[in-house]
Write an enzyme that holds these catalytic residues in place. Structure first.
Site, PDB file in Angstrom:
ATOM      1  N   LYS A   1       0.883  -1.159   0.000  1.00 46.93           N
ATOM      2  CA  LYS A   1       0.000   0.000   0.000  1.00 46.93           C
ATOM      3  C   LYS A   1       0.921   1.208   0.000  1.00 46.93           C
ATOM      4  O   LYS A   1       1.672   1.432   0.950  1.00 46.93           O
ATOM      5  CB  LYS A   1      -0.893   0.008   1.236  1.00 46.93           C
ATOM      6  CG  LYS A   1      -1.829   1.206   1.256  1.00 46.93           C
ATOM      7  CD  LYS A   1      -2.808   1.132   2.404  1.00 46.93           C
ATOM      8  CE  LYS A   1      -3.874   2.195   2.303  1.00 46.93           C
ATOM      9  NZ  LYS A   1      -3.353   3.570   2.288  1.00 46.93           N
TER      10      LYS A   1
ATOM     11  N   GLU B   1      -0.966   5.476  -7.711  1.00 40.37           N
ATOM     12  CA  GLU B   1      -0.504   6.396  -6.687  1.00 40.37           C
ATOM     13  C   GLU B   1       0.593   7.299  -7.246  1.00 40.37           C
ATOM     14  O   GLU B   1       1.545   6.812  -7.865  1.00 40.37           O
ATOM     15  CB  GLU B   1       0.056   5.539  -5.550  1.00 40.37           C
ATOM     16  CG  GLU B   1      -0.200   6.051  -4.177  1.00 40.37           C
ATOM     17  CD  GLU B   1      -1.643   5.992  -3.719  1.00 40.37           C
ATOM     18  OE1 GLU B   1      -2.503   5.401  -4.412  1.00 40.37           O
ATOM     19  OE2 GLU B   1      -1.915   6.572  -2.655  1.00 40.37           O
TER      20      GLU B   1
ATOM     21  N   LYS C   1      -6.455  -8.104  -1.802  1.00 44.73           N
ATOM     22  CA  LYS C   1      -7.639  -8.082  -2.661  1.00 44.73           C
ATOM     23  C   LYS C   1      -8.049  -9.508  -3.012  1.00 44.73           C
ATOM     24  O   LYS C   1      -7.184 -10.357  -3.266  1.00 44.73           O
ATOM     25  CB  LYS C   1      -7.324  -7.324  -3.965  1.00 44.73           C
ATOM     26  CG  LYS C   1      -6.892  -5.879  -3.730  1.00 44.73           C
ATOM     27  CD  LYS C   1      -6.362  -5.199  -4.985  1.00 44.73           C
ATOM     28  CE  LYS C   1      -5.808  -3.824  -4.609  1.00 44.73           C
ATOM     29  NZ  LYS C   1      -5.157  -3.107  -5.695  1.00 44.73           N
TER      30      LYS C   1
HETATM   31  S1  IVH Z   1      -6.679  -0.505  -4.168  1.00 45.30           S
HETATM   32  C1  IVH Z   1     -11.393   0.866  -3.697  1.00 45.30           C
HETATM   33  N1  IVH Z   1      -4.093  -0.749  -4.029  1.00 45.30           N
HETATM   34  O1  IVH Z   1      -4.949   3.498  -0.582  1.00 45.30           O
HETATM   35  C2  IVH Z   1     -10.040   1.340  -3.493  1.00 45.30           C
HETATM   36  N2  IVH Z   1      -5.057   1.220  -3.147  1.00 45.30           N
HETATM   37  O2  IVH Z   1      -7.752   3.679   1.181  1.00 45.30           O
HETATM   38  C3  IVH Z   1      -9.097   0.355  -4.049  1.00 45.30           C
HETATM   39  N3  IVH Z   1      -3.437   2.793  -2.221  1.00 45.30           N
HETATM   40  O3  IVH Z   1      -7.258   5.552  -2.104  1.00 45.30           O
HETATM   41  C4  IVH Z   1      -7.756   0.760  -3.710  1.00 45.30           C
HETATM   42  N4  IVH Z   1      -1.650   1.593  -2.649  1.00 45.30           N
HETATM   43  O4  IVH Z   1      -4.926   5.698  -2.970  1.00 45.30           O
HETATM   44  C5  IVH Z   1      -5.144   0.030  -3.753  1.00 45.30           C
HETATM   45  N5  IVH Z   1      -1.809  -1.120  -3.980  1.00 45.30           N
HETATM   46  C6  IVH Z   1      -2.854  -0.338  -3.721  1.00 45.30           C
HETATM   47  C7  IVH Z   1      -2.713   0.914  -3.095  1.00 45.30           C
HETATM   48  C8  IVH Z   1      -3.841   1.661  -2.820  1.00 45.30           C
HETATM   49  C9  IVH Z   1      -2.106   2.721  -2.142  1.00 45.30           C
HETATM   50  C10 IVH Z   1      -4.256   3.907  -1.704  1.00 45.30           C
HETATM   51  C11 IVH Z   1      -5.258   4.389  -2.679  1.00 45.30           C
HETATM   52  C12 IVH Z   1      -6.580   4.363  -1.970  1.00 45.30           C
HETATM   53  C13 IVH Z   1      -6.195   4.131  -0.557  1.00 45.30           C
HETATM   54  C14 IVH Z   1      -7.172   3.176   0.087  1.00 45.30           C
END
Ligand code: IVH
Length: 677
Positions: free
Chosen positions: A119, A180, A296
């Site tokens: 993340k 990101e 996921k």
């Molecule tokens: S998937 C429905 N994958 O984390 C949202 N998010 O609170 C699906 N983020 O707003 C997000 N790395 O900006 C996803 N590998 C990653 C991520 C990621 C950073 C951020 C993203 C999102 C927040 C989630």
């Protein structure tokens, strides 16, 4: 809790959260840590779950993020950009797995296929491509509507302006790529240094730096900032379809994006938990700031079935690492004296757990920093820990001042020896050359891993040795006796012997480490390496003049001056003499002339030479940087053929290796500066 109590607390929480949202998104100046914000948010979520009738459409739980700021055109997302629910530990990850199965009506022992990846702690962004060409890019905004940052995003080198044609993934007619925007940690530090040098305000962390750099009305500012884009998913897509999340990432990679990395796909949650633990341990090694792992469900058909809540999807969760920032209070400020006499102000904190470690001190670095932060004793502050180093004070929460705070005054005298202090730039320094605090730090430095690597000579032992008077200068370490060590608290037969063995080994350290270990001001590890490389031996370095030093690439005037004055100081020369008398012998670097025709070459001799023996010839070649081998192979550079050559001659013929006779060999030696009569 009664409903009435809940109503009151909910109101309070909403007001607090709204205020902190405003501080964070609008002012770009948060006054609590992310973790504390999350805490408030979760409390509100829990209460609303318990009393759903108290949910109102304007509750912060009912929307996702930041409002669009003035100056940017709004862009509506075709599919809302939601956020993720958090899991803060292994159990909460298992709860997520159980929830998924319950929702899908699957038995609890079923193993779901999950994908996991870092993340990234940046700014989420959506980039739309039509027929493979970048059309529009927007921030997440409030999740439904973001800001049009197209010209800014186009300046990011890792964002393709056109998708890449490739044999595996056709260019879709329309695709929304999500990911990101990030600033690498190294670049963030560099940028902050530059900002401070220009008298501007530095950014609190790489995320704020990325956000501040992207949301610039003037895209040329964005262009000058080292930003990156890492893709982690897609929104709406036409002309291409995916079955799994890991297929999405692979396809995005083929289309020209950097994608989330490393990733794993496994059946069942336990291996994902292993991945999460591993990444948390290694988080400092990554180029970008990571704040957790996103887990996921891999099968995207299941995404449909799982659906979303108002704020976040049910198919994924953010497993957060332990937060690295916390707020706490400064109880006092103490002064630490370093090995060059520099006095560092250190904040004594109300102890607080930060990223799994109890923190009770934070560095304030110097008095320019104290001024910049505007920090006072009694202040509530945000502290941050990165890696193993002592934490920093990131900011002062001035809103929480009571009026009882006291200013931090510079030291009037050295806190250890009481000697006079002088200000040099941002620093105060103790003028006493034999201040015991300096000696303790100098010893600790000499023993450190990258210097002489004397295991067991850490700060604690250094302090004991100085306090008991066993060590009065660096050289005394090499005269320590076992009986002396055994008198020190905490030392027994084995630990004393180990320390003595480590000291013995340190006597023959490589030259570069020895130079570094002396702690000459301005001579760090790099400079020590340059000096060793250039002078090869200690004796030559000790005689170096200012002009000689300054002519070396990578050595500036300040450094040259401090090296020369180190060797002028009588006390230092005596100390070095004492070290050498104890058997300290830094290992010189073997000299090979710059212009030797033998440098890096492998040579084979066959037959007898008339001008010298084989051993003499071998020694000469080696001294000139060459290698002598006993057999001919494809790696042989040339063969020296003397009288009555043997089978090596045949072999060299077969392989087509260059051959020279004795006359030519002697000529090469003369070229390399060897005088042969
Ligand atoms: S998937 C429905 N994958 O984390 C949202 N998010 O609170 C699906 N983020 O707003 C997000 N790395 O900006 C996803 N590998 C990653 C991520 C990621 C950073 C951020 C993203 C999102 C927040 C989630």
């Amino acid at each position: 809790m009664t409903k009435e109590e809940a109503r009151k607390r909910i109101e309070e929480l909403r007001e607090l959260i709204n205020y902190h949202n405003y501080r964070y998104y609008v002012l770009n100046d948060p006054v609590i840590s992310d973790a504390e914000y999350d805490e408030l948010f979760r409390e509100l979520q829990k209460l609303e779950e318990q009393f759903p009738e108290l949910i109102t459409p304007d509750s912060p739980t009912q929307r996702v993020g930041a409002p669009v700021q003035e100056g940017f055109k709004p862009v509506r997302h075709t599919i809302p950009m939601l956020s993720l629910q958090d899991a803060r530990n292994e159990d909460e990850i298992r709860d997520f797995d159980a929830r998924v199965k319950r929702f899908l009506g699957l038995p609890m022992d079923e193993k779901i296929e999950y994908a996991a990846e870092p993340k990234y702690d940046g700014l989420s962004c959506e980039i739309v491509y039509r027929y493979g060409v970048l059309e529009v890019a927007s921030t997440r905004g409030d999740g439904f509507t973001g800001e049009d940052v197209t010209p800014n995003v186009k300046t990011i080198k890792t964002v393709p302006l056109r998708l890449i044609k490739n044999p595996d993934v056709p260019i879709p007619t329309y695709i929304e790529v999500r990911g990101e925007v990030l600033m690498p940690k190294k670049e963030f530090e560099k940028l902050n240094k530059e900002l401070i040098a220009k008298g501007e305000k530095p950014f609190a962390n790489p995320r704020n730096a990325a956000s501040g750099s992207l949301r610039q009305l003037d895209p040329s500012v964005t262009a000058s900032r080292p930003l990156d884009f890492v893709a982690w998913g897609v929104g709406a897509v036409e002309g291409l379809s995916f079955k799994t999340h890991d297929e999405v990432l692979k396809a995005l990679g083929k289309l020209g994006f950097k994608t989330a990395n490393p990733t794993v796909v496994t059946k069942g949650i336990e291996e994902i938990i292993e991945f999460y633990k591993e990444l948390e341990e290694k988080r400092d090694e990554f180029e970008y700031e990571l704040d957790g792992v996103v887990i996921k469900v891999n099968d995207m058909e299941l995404w449909e079935r799982l659906g979303t809540t108002a704020r976040s999807p049910r198919y994924a969760i953010a497993a957060k690492f332990k937060p690295r920032q916390k707020t706490t209070r400064i109880i006092d400020v103490v002064y630490q004296v370093g090995r060059t006499g520099t006095i560092t102000p250190v904040a004594v904190l109300e102890p607080v757990e930060v990223g799994g470690v109890i923190v009770s001190r934070a560095s304030l670095h110097n008095f320019d920093e104290v001024e910049r932060l505007g920090v006072m004793i009694g202040d509530k502050v945000l502290v941050q820990r990165a890696g193993d180093v002592i934490p920093d004070v990131v900011k002062v929460i001035k809103e929480e001042r009571t009026g009882k705070e006291r200013p931090i005054t510079p030291p009037k005298e050295c806190p250890v020896c009481g000697a006079e202090v002088v200000r040099e730039g941002a620093y105060y320094k103790c003028v006493n050359a034999s201040c015991p605090a300096k000696l303790v730090q100098a010893l600790k430095h000499m023993g450190s891993r990258r210097a002489l690597d004397i295991e067991g000579l850490g700060e604690k032992t250094a302090r004991l040795l100085v306090e008991k008077g066993l060590v009065k200068d660096l050289a005394d370490v090499f005269y320590l006796k076992k009986e002396q060590l055994l008198q020190l608290p905490g030392f027994a037969e084995k630990s004393a012997q180990n320390l003595l063995d480590a000291i013995e080994r340190a006597k023959n350290s490589p030259l570069a480490r020895f130079i570094y270990a002396l702690g000459i001001p301005n001579v760090g590890e790099y400079t020590a390496g340059v000096l060793a490389e250039k002078f090869k031996s200690w004796d030559k370095l000790a005689k170096a003049t200012y002009d000689q030093l300054i002519s070396i690439k990578g050595i500036g005037g300040e450094t040259a001056k401090s090296i020369v004055s180190f060797f002028k100081e009588e006390r230092n020369l005596k100390m070095l003499e004492k070290m050498f008398a104890a058997g300290v012998k830094p290992q010189s670097i073997e000299e090979a002339p710059e212009e030797s025709p033998f440098k890096g070459k492998t040579v084979v001799f066959t037959g007898a030479l008339s001008s010298m023996t084989r051993d003499e010839a071998k020694a000469l070649v080696e001294k000139l940087g060459g290698k002598v081998s006993n057999s001919v192979s494809r790696k042989t550079d040339f063969v020296v053929v003397g009288e009555n050559p043997g089978s090596k001659y045949q072999r060299a013929m077969q392989l087509g290796i260059k051959m020279i006779n004795e006359e030519e060999f002697l000529k090469m030696l003369r070229e390399a500066g060897v005088s042969i009569t």
